[in-house]
Design an enzyme around this catalytic site. Structure first.
Site, PDB file in Angstrom:
ATOM      1  N   CYS A  21      -3.311 -13.281  -1.293  1.00 47.63           N
ATOM      2  CA  CYS A  21      -3.556 -14.519  -2.032  1.00 47.63           C
ATOM      3  C   CYS A  21      -4.918 -14.489  -2.723  1.00 47.63           C
ATOM      4  O   CYS A  21      -5.596 -15.526  -2.815  1.00 47.63           O
ATOM      5  CB  CYS A  21      -3.452 -15.755  -1.131  1.00 47.63           C
ATOM      6  N   ASP A  46     -15.133 -23.786   0.630  1.00 45.71           N
ATOM      7  CA  ASP A  46     -13.917 -23.411   1.342  1.00 45.71           C
ATOM      8  C   ASP A  46     -14.348 -22.602   2.576  1.00 45.71           C
ATOM      9  O   ASP A  46     -14.736 -21.446   2.466  1.00 45.71           O
ATOM     10  CB  ASP A  46     -13.025 -22.578   0.422  1.00 45.71           C
ATOM     11  N   LYS A  94      -6.005 -20.967  11.641  1.00 47.45           N
ATOM     12  CA  LYS A  94      -6.810 -19.746  11.701  1.00 47.45           C
ATOM     13  C   LYS A  94      -7.867 -19.817  12.795  1.00 47.45           C
ATOM     14  O   LYS A  94      -8.596 -18.850  13.019  1.00 47.45           O
ATOM     15  CB  LYS A  94      -7.515 -19.508  10.354  1.00 47.45           C
ATOM     16  N   GLN A 140     -12.284 -19.278   6.208  1.00 50.56           N
ATOM     17  CA  GLN A 140     -12.545 -18.026   6.913  1.00 50.56           C
ATOM     18  C   GLN A 140     -13.887 -18.078   7.641  1.00 50.56           C
ATOM     19  O   GLN A 140     -14.330 -17.067   8.192  1.00 50.56           O
ATOM     20  CB  GLN A 140     -12.528 -16.843   5.938  1.00 50.56           C
ATOM     21  N   HIS A 176      -9.518 -17.540  -2.770  1.00 55.89           N
ATOM     22  CA  HIS A 176      -8.117 -17.570  -2.365  1.00 55.89           C
ATOM     23  C   HIS A 176      -7.347 -18.360  -3.432  1.00 55.89           C
ATOM     24  O   HIS A 176      -7.895 -19.281  -4.030  1.00 55.89           O
ATOM     25  CB  HIS A 176      -8.031 -18.273  -1.008  1.00 55.89           C
TER      26      HIS A 176
HETATM   27  C1  LIG Z   1     -10.448 -18.444   2.101  1.00 52.55           C
HETATM   28  C2  LIG Z   1      -9.160 -19.193   2.275  1.00 52.55           C
HETATM   29  N1  LIG Z   1      -8.994 -20.367   1.657  1.00 52.55           N
HETATM   30  C3  LIG Z   1      -7.877 -21.108   1.787  1.00 52.55           C
HETATM   31  C4  LIG Z   1      -6.849 -20.668   2.573  1.00 52.55           C
HETATM   32  C5  LIG Z   1      -5.624 -21.514   2.655  1.00 52.55           C
HETATM   33  O1  LIG Z   1      -5.390 -21.963   3.961  1.00 52.55           O
HETATM   34  P1  LIG Z   1      -3.978 -22.606   4.270  1.00 52.55           P
HETATM   35  O2  LIG Z   1      -2.968 -21.559   3.932  1.00 52.55           O
HETATM   36  O3  LIG Z   1      -3.986 -22.902   5.718  1.00 52.55           O
HETATM   37  O4  LIG Z   1      -3.848 -23.804   3.409  1.00 52.55           O
HETATM   38  C6  LIG Z   1      -6.968 -19.449   3.254  1.00 52.55           C
HETATM   39  C7  LIG Z   1      -5.926 -18.896   4.134  1.00 52.55           C
HETATM   40  O5  LIG Z   1      -4.794 -18.671   3.816  1.00 52.55           O
HETATM   41  C8  LIG Z   1      -8.143 -18.694   3.086  1.00 52.55           C
HETATM   42  O6  LIG Z   1      -8.303 -17.522   3.706  1.00 52.55           O
END
Ligand SMILES: Cc1ncc(COP(=O)(O)O)c(C=O)c1O
Ligand SMILES: Cc1ncc(COP(=O)(O)O)c(C=O)c1O
Lengths: 418, 151, 418, 151
Positions: free
Chosen positions: A376, A210, A236, A213, A133
């Site tokens: 993203c 990370d 999420k 998900q 991401h």
């Molecule tokens: C794999 C992953 N990492 C990081 C994020 C970032 O999360 P957030 O937007 O809540 O900071 C997301 C979701 O947007 C994601 O799907």
């Protein structure tokens, strides 16, 4: 009604989620398949928020009045719940942030300002993957730019998996940190943690996972993962917006420098010098997201009561069904693993040369909410030579009937632009 | 209110035992960063016998009274017994008000049992423990051994 | 009932705040005088949060489905409301953060990574004051440590005002940034903005104003202030926890580098390089505090409907009354201005040699919630040679009867420890 | 649905006018970062007369149809008139669905009036404007003058 093995009683579960009754576009009940972007919130979480604000709201810590004591107990109680949820060895290893992005940036910044042996500088390397991401790419690009460190990454195979064939070139003796996603938000791929962690440990690199998900969808055990840091986000996983988590190993949190400075993160302040509180407070500057932590605690209770293993089984069944049905749609190409094995419940695809914006819009008009774009994770789109994808993503309340609605919807899209 | 400010605590606060700094084998200075309570504390040992605990500091009634009770309770005791008392006091203070002091506890803690009510107030537990942690630390320094521990 | 000129109809207003009906310690209705720590939330704000989660919840931006469009419109609509509330020339100058502390750290970090002419480095100086909240001290100490810049500050006069007599030594040709609070959270002092801004502009330094204790209590006009950045926090102004604001002049936001990297803040990402979105998005990495922004928007609507000038007049009347009554209490010493002129509604004091912890605890047992300690402004306590203070702080729902309750309570404290 | 995907839009999408890159006085490349839509666009002027707009790109039906409509509408016009049309189209697209196109507007915009429904969808407005902004930019480059503006 399609019957699949391992399904949860979605009819009962859906009653907990007020938004799922939402009606859009003249009477169409919403089919919410955008769970990888954010999940809906159960009544139990909204109740916890309301109760907090109506009965206990106060600033936390340092207060001797009853509201301050209650708010502190609720906030710190949420930390206990999250610690248990991820099997953290200590509650003090759970840092509340505003979202996963802040959690990831927090690690990058700690390492940029750290002393040896953690310090990232021009002599060192950072390893990520091509399926991250943006929130797990840009912080490392910034860190690399600002410190002179070299950024490397794992590429992808044609079927949406990490290509670990050159692992010894990507993770080397110079690598200080390896950061990768447990589950891809765009392709659903579940990555092989063990192989990466083993290599990282061999060369003495830290590992950040990370789990944005993953935390919502499967049992998460930070000790079993073997990582040094794990990041995820509240919104999420049935929690409120405005809260994220960083778990880190206690000794690292003790050694590493603070990031944001301010109230709550200090031990003592004078104009000339300050000392810092022990973790987790060292990394929580300012008034924390108190109500949001309480809400996340309620979300964790909710998910735990249902059972993370049951939720994982449910999603596996739905995903298997969805993959099978999607592959029946003419001209549909799945971007990512075209099976339900080692994959999560986010499925990206293209549909002939109909642009995802158009796919999404026409689905929306039928009440079906999917996400379109690069999610993203633009490097994945570049890798597969596509401008964007349409992504359907499922959660504990998703039903086979919703998969069927999606398939019918896609049929309609094809006719519309045919 | 009665649950925290026992008559006994107020008594110790208003008429502290053994306050003031006298000669000792070791001196420590502890601070409660959340409220700025401070204590400077010295211990004097004659072999294994604690012959004096002297102290100076500023702080709330709870931290002041607690130092006074400590002085009254520990001075004259053998190290092992003093340690035992400290541990029981710590246990009581960390009980979050959920521990009804047993008769045995009362026997060990004497006046210090009056602090049971404080354990319900997380923000004040550190006040009550300040002098006890300082004593533990000073003792370690005086007799060698364990490193400084903090609350 | 005490009648004071300029009072709001607190009886009507209090009906909007569910928590003010809270009963503590066996039947005592709460007297909430800890508003400088955080404010209570009106029903209107809680309704906005619930409606958001129950009807519109989705991730913002980049979505084509109806929920995503609605959530985006609500989130961006909140930005419009905040921009109007502070009279910002452009909505794009309003950045949502997690709290004021993040806003302040954001500026410190921007300047640390900036190019000339903004860059803070070993040749340059930073100016703050001795009455800052730790959140406006520690970020500058960290920046000074990490860049080698010199940190300077204004001292305080005996009556709790800034000592500007040496302004030409504190703010010099080397100064890159002057950061100070508009209203002190511990003493209530309202600072003379104009004199400081003028000197800063003369030497070409940027000005950051910490308006955390101002935005909730008085009309705020960022253009009239003449500053370059203004920071404040949602939870003190009837909004939810988990949201703060940084306003900054557009050209600065364009020139200055990003801080946190991630989703939402990019224009385009490849593994090799990324470009950033224009402000405000450049500074909003990751899923923003969506619901919290919506809640803050509702808070701004609520405050605006009552009128910030009316709120300021109400608090002035209450403060005047409180100062007068407090000065009647034997052995009571006000730390800070002992008048209601140029001061906000937070009043710190000591009471003989009774420790503030004891004052606060005995007040609490009577249902009166005040804050005790150093209020994240320890240098002020050091300056006045005290370990801590008791602080009573008022807001739009505070009534003269609550001041009376405080005075009676203090009488009881004195008897109790007498 | 009908409100966005007018028959006319679908027609232009399926049978675009003037697609392909031909010789021009200036070329620009614009990208919509939120969805990756791209367009490469060239303009050719003969004095003040716009004699050709040629383009290539990838994108959704809205952005493709919009480029086709632009070509149909602007080619052959005098610069001043083309600018006028562009401004009215911009106004319509930024109306958030709140503007009922007037008769006068319809006269100016012809087919482009079919995009009125798109203005209700903020996420798609940028798609509709992509080619128009590219045209404005290319024109500025070809004829000198104003700097590039972005949506
Ligand atoms: C794999 C992953 N990492 C990081 C994020 C970032 O999360 P957030 O937007 O809540 O900071 C997301 C979701 O947007 C994601 O799907
Ligand atoms: C003057 C001042 N600045 C900054 C802050 C920090 O605000 P927050 O804790 O919401 O980050 C506060 C409040 O705690 C404050 O009173």
């Amino acid at each position: 009604m399609t019957q699949l093995p391992g399904l949860l009683d979605t009819e009962a579960i859906r009653k907990d989620f007020p938004l799922l009754d939402r009606v859009v576009h003249d009477g169409k009940k919403i089919v919410y398949l955008d769970n990888a972007a954010t999940s809906q919130k159960p009544r139990q979480v909204l109740d916890a928020l309301n109760e907090y604000y109506e009965q206990h709201n106060a600033n936390v810590h340092r207060g001797v009045h009853v509201l301050a004591e209650e708010a502190t107990a609720l906030y710190e109680g949420a930390r206990d719940k999250v610690a248990a949820f991820i099997n953290a060895p200590s509650r003090n290893e759970v840092i509340f942030t505003k979202n996963a992005s802040e959690s990831l940036n927090l690690v990058a910044n700690m390492l940029g300002w750290a002393d040896e042996p953690y310090r990232v500088d021009r002599e060192t390397e950072i390893a990520i993957t091509e399926m991250e991401h943006h929130s797990n790419i840009v912080p490392w690009q910034l860190l690399a730019q600002r410190t002179g460190a070299k950024l490397k990454w794992f590429g992808l195979t044609d079927d949406g998996r990490l290509d670990l064939s050159n692992i010894e070139e990507v993770i080397t003796e110079k690598t200080k940190i390896v950061s990768f996603t447990l589950v891809s938000n765009i392709m659903g791929t579940v990555n092989p943690v063990e192989a990466i962690v083993r290599r990282a440990q061999d060369v003495g690199a830290l590992v950040l996972i990370d789990a944005s998900q993953a935390a919502p969808h499967m049992p998460l055990d930070v000790q079993a993962l073997g990582a040094d840091f794990v990041a995820f986000t509240g919104h999420k996983m049935c929690g409120p917006t405005g809260i994220g988590v960083l778990w880190g190993r206690q000794e690292l949190l003790e050694d590493l420098p603070p990031f944001l400075g301010g109230g709550e993160m200090i031990e003592t302040v004078s104009m000339h010098a300050s000392t810092y509180a022990p973790a987790p407070h060292k990394f929580e500057a300012g008034t924390p997201p108190i109500a949001q932590a309480v809400g996340l605690g309620a979300a964790v209770d909710y998910l735990t009561a249902i059972g993370m293993d049951k939720i994982a089984a449910h999603e596996h069944a739905i995903t298997e069904y969805a993959v099978r049905r999607l592959l029946e749609v003419p001209d549909l190409r799945i971007i990512g693993p075209a099976t339900a094995e080692d994959r999560g419940a986010a499925i990206s695809f293209t549909l002939g040369d109909i642009h995802p914006h158009d796919v999404g819009q026409v689905l929306d008009e039928q009440g079906i909410a999917v996400r379109v774009g690069h999610h993203c994770a633009r490097p994945v789109c570049l890798r597969y030579g596509i401008p964007a994808t349409t992504r359907a993503s499922f959660y504990l309340y998703s039903s086979p009937a919703e998969v069927d609605a999606l398939i019918d919807g896609l049929e309609h899209v094809r006719n519309f632009f045919g | 209110m009665d649950s925290m400010y026992q008559e006994l605590i107020l008594d110790h606060y208003k008429h502290p035992h053994g306050r003031g700094l006298r000669e000792g084998d070791a001196e420590v200075h502890h601070v409660n960063p959340t409220c700025g309570d401070e204590i400077t504390l010295r211990v004097k040992y004659d072999g294994e016998t604690l012959t004096d605990v002297s102290y100076e500091g500023q702080g709330c009634s709870i931290s002041q009274a607690s130092a006074s009770v400590l002085n009254e309770l520990l001075v004259g005791k053998e190290l092992a017994e003093a340690r035992k008392i400290q541990e029981v006091f710590l246990e009581l203070m960390q009980s979050k008000g959920k521990l009804e002091p047993t008769e045995e506890m009362e026997e060990v803690l004497e006046d210090a049992v009056a602090f049971a009510g404080v354990s319900k107030y997380p923000a004040r537990v550190k006040c009550a423990l300040l002098s006890w942690m300082a004593w533990k630390d000073a003792t370690a320094q005086a007799l060698g051994g364990a490193e400084r521990e903090t609350v």
